[in-house]
Scaffold this active site. Structure first.
Site, PDB file in Angstrom:
ATOM      1  N   GLU A  72     -58.693 100.696  62.805  1.00  0.00           N
ATOM      2  CA  GLU A  72     -59.719 100.081  63.581  1.00  0.00           C
ATOM      3  C   GLU A  72     -60.720 100.448  62.907  1.00  0.00           C
ATOM      4  OE1 GLU A  72     -60.105  99.177  67.568  1.00  0.00           O
ATOM      5  OE2 GLU A  72     -58.014  99.903  67.323  1.00  0.00           O
ATOM      6  N   TYR A  73     -61.525  99.706  61.454  1.00  0.00           N
ATOM      7  CA  TYR A  73     -60.678  98.340  60.423  1.00  0.00           C
ATOM      8  C   TYR A  73     -60.530  98.702  58.767  1.00  0.00           C
ATOM      9  CZ  TYR A  73     -60.916  96.312  64.812  1.00  0.00           C
ATOM     10  OH  TYR A  73     -61.535  95.461  66.315  1.00  0.00           O
ATOM     11  N   THR A  77     -54.643  90.772  70.162  1.00  0.00           N
ATOM     12  CA  THR A  77     -55.551  89.241  70.562  1.00  0.00           C
ATOM     13  C   THR A  77     -56.619  89.877  72.030  1.00  0.00           C
ATOM     14  OG1 THR A  77     -53.636  88.865  71.586  1.00  0.00           O
ATOM     15  CG2 THR A  77     -54.103  87.844  69.385  1.00  0.00           C
ATOM     16  N   TYR A  78     -57.241  90.682  71.959  1.00  0.00           N
ATOM     17  CA  TYR A  78     -58.402  90.881  73.315  1.00  0.00           C
ATOM     18  C   TYR A  78     -59.412  91.120  72.648  1.00  0.00           C
ATOM     19  CZ  TYR A  78     -55.084  94.964  72.384  1.00  0.00           C
ATOM     20  OH  TYR A  78     -54.881  96.000  71.833  1.00  0.00           O
ATOM     21  N   GLY A  83     -55.233 107.075  65.276  1.00  0.00           N
ATOM     22  CA  GLY A  83     -56.082 106.521  65.249  1.00  0.00           C
ATOM     23  C   GLY A  83     -56.488 105.490  66.443  1.00  0.00           C
ATOM     24  N   GLY A  84     -56.673 104.277  66.579  1.00  0.00           N
ATOM     25  CA  GLY A  84     -57.542 103.797  67.702  1.00  0.00           C
ATOM     26  C   GLY A  84     -58.569 103.941  67.336  1.00  0.00           C
TER      27      GLY A  84
END
Length: 632
Positions: free
Chosen positions: A406-407, A473-474, A363-364
């Site tokens: 995502e997502y 968390t970025y 994915g990504g």
């Protein structure tokens, strides 16, 4: 001798020195020879100066001192003499110096005399003859706290050296061959010495495991999948040892090593496209030192098409031919070998570092659009993924699968409307197909806002099927908001003026825990890059901008390894760093801010940390090292 003296031994052939009485807690035995007692009474210490006769001609022998015990007001010492030569010694004499205030008071198994602070111990009749390799010891009680110095044995140095002797050189660093589950063979280049090399001592760690005459040694009885460190020292014909060789670390094949003694995950993403413009290969994990400091690799990315897992880049994945200098083990690919590319390099990496687990991530950001169709038939999707990951050509390379959607039921590059239950159903099907012996993980949103992405799908329901979640968390803030305000892209906590509430690591982890997901299933995400704006006049966060700053590969983003030198950090906020250089403003994590985040992750009871991605780090892997040391 006083009956309160400590641990006296029988005295042979010479005069015991002093009758001073150490503590009464130590039991004494009477001397059995009257002559010895009489001699002790007749000659006080100050008058007992009997010089030894001429020392025997220098021979190959050593003398080693040991302090056996110390009771505060006195001590027991012992000398051990060893014949290290090839001919028999018929007598021996040990000489040493004590500092003023330290003295021998009684002795056994040798005639001990003194001249000022110089002391001499000479064999008695029964223990002077030593065959090659033979040893003899004598002991004594003493007072004072000094240590012996200037030791000589039969006129030569107590370490076995003769005047003019030089120790051997260091042997070459060992190399390993025939590495198997429980055995291996070491080889090294020979040392040199003016008198010739007698043998070599082989060390495994700090323990000497063998002495050999040649320059090879076969070690056996080892444990599968275990790292061992070896070194070698040379010994010359007068038994002098030289400096140690360099050390080599060798990991036996087979076995399963736990990822980390504390169970902490240290995971990095390796991108298949990095082998092109970035010129970053699997071997760089080794040369940077990062391979020794991680537990998992996510290989990114496999595609999701027509409801199935598919290959992302066939050439990079399994076809690219590697030259010897690019290859993990220094062996070039051949045109006809069945597997090449990154997959073969990962196989070689795992052979050297069998503790590392490799997952194939699908994915990504770019390829998540296919998950909606996959969610319509989770079982068929899981079967396709299993068929691909477990393809016989590379089944041994991968230890499981990672899903980077995502997502689910929310918008990323495209918007998904497959419903809140889609993620749970998909992960359930993957766990059923891959079973308990494979890892099943997922990268998930870090949107901690009310009604945000983490509230759009059943992350809590899906958690029961995953080994852990990688919480991204970025990328909370960036130059997609071209005019700003400037803000750190990976804040650990909220701060006054943050552009969006809930967009920080603490908010995301708190929300996930609030849904009933244990911290032990969550990994904190770290970016090995910065995000930046240009046209900025304000140094502190919150300034306006005119657009994204220029980056090497795309606007608004740059690797840490570049920013470290081109735009060093000028401040920190919310647990991360920022920098203003000229009109550019960047935010990124440094080793210092990562250390703080790792401390926080441990306080929160998190499973560990992961990062995107290896090629953004320095050539010596300083960010990967910061994660490793921070989670210790």
């Amino acid at each position: 001798m006083s009956q309160s003296a400590p641990r006296p031994r029988r005295t042979y052939g010479g005069s015991p020195l002093s009758t001073a009485s150490p503590p009464r807690t130590r039991r004494a035995r009477f001397f059995t020879r009257v002559a010895a007692i009489v001699a002790a009474l007749a000659l006080p210490v100050t008058g007992l100066v009997v010089l030894a006769g001429p020392a025997q001609a220098a021979t190959s022998a050593t003398a080693t001192y040991t302090k056996v015990s110390d009771w505060g007001t006195g001590f027991e010492g012992k000398w051990t003499v060893k014949n290290t030569g090839t001919t028999t010694i018929t007598s021996w004499t040990v000489e040493w110096d004590y500092p003023a205030g330290t003295a021998v008071t009684s002795a056994w198994d040798a005639t001990v005399t003194s001249s000022g602070t110089h002391w001499t111990g000479k064999n008695v009749g029964w223990n002077g003859t030593l065959a090659p390799g033979g040893t003899a010891s004598f002991g004594f009680n003493g007072t004072g706290g000094g240590s012996p110095g200037g030791c000589k044995i039969n006129g030569a140095s107590c370490d076995g050296t003769q005047p003019g002797d030089t120790p051997p050189t260091a042997p070459g660093t060992p190399t390993a061959s025939n590495v198997a589950d429980t055995s291996l063979t070491l080889s090294w280049s020979a040392a040199t010495d003016d008198k010739g090399i007698k043998n070599y001592d082989v060390y495994r760690g700090s323990s000497k495991i063998a002495t050999v005459t040649g320059t090879t040694y076969a070690d056996s009885g080892l444990t599968k999948g275990t790292a061992y460190t070896y070194s070698v020292t040379a010994r010359d014909t007068v038994d002098q040892t030289g400096p140690s060789s360099g050390s080599v670390s060798v990991t036996t094949t087979g076995g399963v090593i736990p990822p980390d003694p504390g169970g902490k995950v240290k995971l990095g993403y390796f991108t298949e496209w990095g082998v092109y413009g970035r010129n970053y290969h699997v071997k760089n994990l080794v040369t940077s030192g990062s391979a020794a400091k991680i537990t998992h690799i996510n290989y990114a990315f496999g595609n999701v098409q027509n409801g199935q897992c598919t290959i992302g880049d066939a050439y990079a994945d399994y076809d690219k031919a590697y030259t010897a200098d690019q290859s993990v083990d220094g062996v070039a690919d051949t045109w006809d070998q069945p597997l090449r590319g990154n997959f073969n390099q990962l196989r070689k990496l795992k052979k050297q570092y069998p503790n590392i687990k490799v997952l194939w991530s699908f994915g990504g950001w770019t390829w998540s659009g296919g998950f909606g169709q996959a969610a319509a038939n989770p079982a068929a999707f899981a079967q396709s993924c299993h068929n691909l990951v477990e393809d016989p050509r590379w089944a041994d390379v991968f230890d499981g699968i990672d899903i980077d959607w995502e997502y689910p039921n929310a918008c990323g590059l495209s918007c998904d409307t497959s419903g809140a239950a889609a993620l749970k159903n998909l992960m359930s099907a993957l766990r059923t197909k891959f079973g308990g012996s494979n890892l099943v993980t997922a990268a998930i949103s870090a949107d901690g806002s009310n009604g945000g992405k983490l509230d759009a799908a059943d992350y809590a329901g899906a958690a029961q099927y995953v080994d852990f979640y990688n919480v991204m968390t970025y990328d909370f803030f960036g130059a997609w908001a071209a005019q700003g305000p400037t803000a750190p892209h990976s804040p650990l906590t909220s701060y006054a003026g943050i552009p969006q509430q809930g967009f920080n690591s603490e908010a995301a982890i708190t929300k996930l825990k609030g849904k009933g997901i244990a911290g032990s299933k969550l990994n904190l995400g770290i970016g090995f890059y910065g995000r930046g704006w240009t046209g900025v006049t304000q140094a502190a966060p919150g300034g306006t901008a005119t657009g994204p700053a220029q980056g090497t590969y795309e606007q608004g983003i740059e690797d840490y390894k570049v920013l470290k030198g081109s735009c060093p950090a000028t401040g920190t906020i919310a647990g991360t760093a920022y920098a203003k250089c000229g009109s550019n403003w960047w935010s990124y994590d440094t080793p210092a801010t990562i250390a703080g985040k790792m401390t926080w992750a441990k306080q929160q009871g998190l499973k560990g940390a992961f990062f995107w991605e290896f090629s953004g780090d320095t050539t010596n892997g300083e960010l990967a090292n910061a994660i490793h040391t921070g989670l210790q």
